[in-house]
Design an enzyme around this catalytic site. Sequence first.
Site, mmCIF file in Angstrom:
data_model
loop_
_atom_site.group_PDB
_atom_site.id
_atom_site.type_symbol
_atom_site.label_atom_id
_atom_site.label_comp_id
_atom_site.label_asym_id
_atom_site.label_seq_id
_atom_site.Cartn_x
_atom_site.Cartn_y
_atom_site.Cartn_z
ATOM 1 N N CYS A 82 41.375 39.610 41.056
ATOM 2 C CA CYS A 82 40.843 40.689 41.880
ATOM 3 C C CYS A 82 40.579 40.165 43.302
ATOM 4 C CB CYS A 82 39.607 41.302 41.225
ATOM 5 S SG CYS A 82 39.107 42.876 41.961
ATOM 6 N N HIS A 194 42.461 43.850 37.073
ATOM 7 C CA HIS A 194 41.499 43.190 36.188
ATOM 8 C C HIS A 194 42.164 42.951 34.837
ATOM 9 C CE1 HIS A 194 37.802 43.579 38.608
ATOM 10 N NE2 HIS A 194 38.381 44.671 39.077
ATOM 11 N N GLU A 196 41.120 41.365 32.309
ATOM 12 C CA GLU A 196 40.159 41.467 31.212
ATOM 13 C C GLU A 196 39.872 42.915 30.821
ATOM 14 O OE1 GLU A 196 37.642 41.939 34.857
ATOM 15 O OE2 GLU A 196 39.453 40.849 34.293
#
Length: 216
Positions: A82, A194, A196
């Site tokens: 990010c 992102h 995750e």
Amino acid sequence: MQTIAIVDYGMGNLRSVAKAFAHVAPDQHVMITANAEEIAAADRVVLPGQAAMPESMAALNASGLRDVLWTASKDRPFFGVCLGLQMLFETTEEGDVPALGYLPGRTVRFPLQHRDHDGTALKVPHMGWNQVAFPAHARMHPCWAGVADGSAFYFAHSYYAVPSQNGLIAATTNYPDPVCVAAARNNIFAVQFHPEKSADAGLRVLKNFSTWNGTV
């Protein structure tokens, strides 16, 4: 046991990134650390980022970790996430502050009045799921192994990187024109999305990084 060091400089989405790495790399020691010696000894280094560039760079400069990060960016697998992608470049429109300068290029803002090709308003920040495309020179990068071209990832950003060399671009997304959302050079790999929060495709990228030796 190999070690993945997630750099804690006072900013960033640390715990969710660490949890995701622990899930995909259970045989490795995943640690959140602000300790320069631990970062120096780690096999892989992750630079997360969230919030604004000026505040994040100020926090990083105050952390005393710049020297160890510079070394890590040269000699082992190094992953930016990010804002951690944007920080790798030289300059940013988000305040008059120099970034790390590991990669040549700058970070710019989406226009406040952002429009699709048909005139429809596009939201800024660019928020939510969007498909990514791999340029021909990057499709075989080890961090994309098993990730299909056109896979969707989760985004939340108002700024994006503009590398000064097209060869640094490892993926683009259309908003509405192609913008860089992943960059790679040598042992550095970084993504704007992102991972995750990006379901199986994002976890696959993290898994690939956890086994990558930093060569392409």
